[in-house]
Design an enzyme around this catalytic site. Structure first.
Site, PDB file in Angstrom:
ATOM      1  N   CYS A 185       0.764  -1.276   0.078  1.00  0.00           N
ATOM      2  CA  CYS A 185       0.231   0.061   0.005  1.00  0.00           C
ATOM      3  C   CYS A 185       0.946   1.236  -0.075  1.00  0.00           C
ATOM      4  O   CYS A 185       1.345   1.678  -1.015  1.00  0.00           O
ATOM      5  CB  CYS A 185      -1.050  -0.151   1.169  1.00  0.00           C
TER       6      CYS A 185
ATOM      7  N   HIS B 153      -3.707  -4.975   0.463  1.00  0.00           N
ATOM      8  CA  HIS B 153      -3.299  -5.478   1.692  1.00  0.00           C
ATOM      9  C   HIS B 153      -3.323  -6.988   1.822  1.00  0.00           C
ATOM     10  O   HIS B 153      -4.326  -7.655   2.422  1.00  0.00           O
ATOM     11  CB  HIS B 153      -3.780  -4.931   2.743  1.00  0.00           C
TER      12      HIS B 153
ATOM     13  N   GLU C  34      -1.755  -9.183   3.554  1.00  0.00           N
ATOM     14  CA  GLU C  34      -1.608  -9.632   4.793  1.00  0.00           C
ATOM     15  C   GLU C  34      -2.939  -9.935   5.413  1.00  0.00           C
ATOM     16  O   GLU C  34      -3.140 -10.886   6.290  1.00  0.00           O
ATOM     17  CB  GLU C  34      -0.788  -8.491   5.749  1.00  0.00           C
TER      18      GLU C  34
END
Ligand code: GLN
Length: 539
Positions: free
Chosen positions: A386, A512, A514
């Site tokens: 990001c 993202h 994650e």
């Protein structure tokens, strides 16, 4: 016996202190119940007045976790998804703020005309509606975690609501699990049960008798502790469990709870069959995590909140997951990006890879950019997420494309080269809460790229949380100088992934990743990144 009901409820409360790991405990229960074949959903109720944590600083709140459907939520939902192997949605997180907003909007509309609007019943009714909102017709069990600590003024309406809720559905359909702490007093050489007794007594005062106690402790509990807790907290002795600090990893928690049969006791209380537990794959994963064959790689995470453990929680977890798949321990070197006068060579010389995470605002940006330059020029594997992608674009524009004044609209809206600019869809947005580009969006990958090699498919879906984007006016000059835009939105308008050709592993994404990594299913980009770190270490 209570009347049979399809969906059963587990309410998890916490006592004595915060940070007991209520989220991990609740998520571990979800994991065990799912692995016994039940369809489980999870939810967190947070007592604070922000409508969601999206507007809070990481200092206040840690990471903001984004769900597929675009809710900005508490980081415990990350644990729910990683342990529970389930997907959370907007219904998985309600705050007092959101609940009051709903009630007060109705009041303004006139829905309560003539009535006095009160905490009981209006707020508590709204809480019960929120609890029920997560249940679908195939949900067997809902686990609802109540944020905060029993005894806080803020959490009272939630406790009153779950008391009423269980009363309505009947004992056999709902269970109260209380997580508490047994502190060890060094000077006395003793573990103490009194704080737990007191926190249970607060619960009982408001009409909640916990059915199960799970006691966090540093040392094993003795018979004497169980006897005392059972007697004074009015909980049957077999339902007093211990949750000791884990030795290696939080992913051991469900296994420790299963050894004590916490899950089967809960199922019995809920009048559900125990069914068999299937966790061979989890145990194998733990073995790889605890005894990795390939040693250690060190990865620097360079961010504004690197020293806060919770600010990049999902990133740290995703790195661990990728380590498991490469059978290597990922050691994380947390570096604050406010390093304006320090040369990156100093803190990067002993690392095998560098990650620059997401973030907001201009503090620490120049440090990140210099870090990225160093990683790019020295062939150190780099992963930007990001804001990390945006910084990589700025760095390349300045140092390779020679656009010296390149920056992002976020840092200086009047700069000459806004290589990162406000997204078209954001231009008329004035309110801050919940207005970014949020949630899951599709992305198409370029065949032959590192991204494609990692995912092994053309169309992917990833979760976003941002207002700014690569400015398309600069795409040509960047790609002329060797940058590859390997992931684009299906209409080709938004750059979602960039990478460099003449570098071992230099990849950055606007989304993202994650939020989609689990210990048994590590994220492809994190896997690729950790593999590259391993290769760099051994080169
Ligand atoms: N501040 C940047 C934006 O809003 C990056 C956001 C992030 O890293 N999550 O676009």
């Amino acid at each position: 016996m209570s009347s049979k009901r399809k969906t059963k409820y587990i309410f998890v409360t916490g006592g004595v202190v915060s940070s007991l790991g209520k989220g991990i405990t609740a998520a571990s229960l979800a994991f065990l119940l799912k692995r016994r074949g039940y369809n489980v959903k999870m939810q967190k109720l947070d007592p604070y007045l922000n409508v969601d944590p999206g507007t809070m600083s990481p200092f206040q709140h840690g990471e903001v976790y984004v769900t597929v459907d675009g809710a900005e939520t508490d980081l415990d939902l990350g644990h729910y998804e990683r342990f529970g192997e389930l997907i959370c949605t907007k219904e998985s997180n309600y705050t007092s703020g959101k609940i009051y907003l709903n009630v007060l909007s109705r009041e303004r509309r006139g829905d309560y005309l003539g009535k006095t609007v009160q905490v009981i019943p209006h707020i508590t009714d709204e809480i019960k509606t929120c609890i029920r909102s997560i249940e679908t017709k195939d949900t067997d069990i809902v686990i609802t975690e109540i944020g905060g600590t029993v005894g806080d003024i803020e959490s009272l309406p939630f406790l009153e609501a779950i008391r009423q809720f269980r009363q309505e559905i009947g004992r056999g359909n709902g269970i109260f699990v209380h997580l508490t702490l047994l502190p060890y007093i060094k000077a006395a050489g003793e573990m103490k049960t009194k704080p737990s007794q007191q926190s249970v007594s607060i619960l009982r005062e408001i009409g909640i008798q916990p059915d199960v106690l799970i006691c966090r402790c540093e040392r094993p509990m003795e018979d004497e502790h169980r006897d005392k807790l059972s007697l004074f907290c009015n909980v049957p002795r077999p339902l007093v469990f211990e949750e000791m600090d884990v030795e290696h990893s939080i992913y051991e928690v469900p296994v420790d709870l299963a050894k004590q049969k916490v899950d089967t006791h809960i199922l019995k209380h809920l009048e559900l069959k125990p069914r068999s537990l299937e966790i061979k794959d989890w145990n194998k994963m733990l073995k790889n995590l605890i005894e990795p064959k390939n040693g250690v790689v060190t990865i620097a995470v360079v961010g504004k909140y690197a020293s806060l453990n919770d600010a990049y929680k999902s990133i740290y977890e995703s790195l661990t997951h990728a380590g498991i798949s490469s059978k290597v321990t990922v050691e994380i070197k947390k570096i604050e990006s406010d390093i304006d006068d320090v040369s990156p060579a100093r803190f990067l010389k002993d690392v095998d890879a560098v990650l620059v995470p997401g973030g907001f605002g201009s503090r620490g940006i120049e440090g990140k950019i210099r870090t990225i330059k160093y990683a790019r020029e020295n062939g150190i594997p780099f992963f930007g997420i990001c804001l990390g992608l945006q910084c990589a674009i700025i760095e390349y524009s300045r140092n390779v494309c020679k656009l010296r004044k390149a920056t992002s609209h976020e840092f200086n809206p009047d700069a000459k080269h806004l290589v990162i600019d406000l997204m078209e869809s954001q231009k008329n947005v004035t309110e801050k809460g919940g207005t970014m580009r949020l949630g899951s969006y599709p992305c198409d990958l370029k065949k032959g790229s590192k991204a494609y090699k990692a995912y092994k498919q053309e169309r992917i879906d990833e979760r976003h949380r941002h207002r700014y984007e690569v400015n398309n006016d600069y795409r040509e000059i960047l790609s002329d100088k060797g940058m590859i835009f390997s992931g684009l939105s299906p209409d080709g308008e938004l750059v979602e992934i960039m990478e460099l050709k003449n570098h071992p592993w230099f990849v950055a994404c606007q989304f993202h990743p994650e939020f989609q990594s689990t210990p048994l299913s590590p994220h492809p980009l994190f896997k690729g990144f950790v593999k590259a770190a391993l290769k760099h270490r051994d080169s």
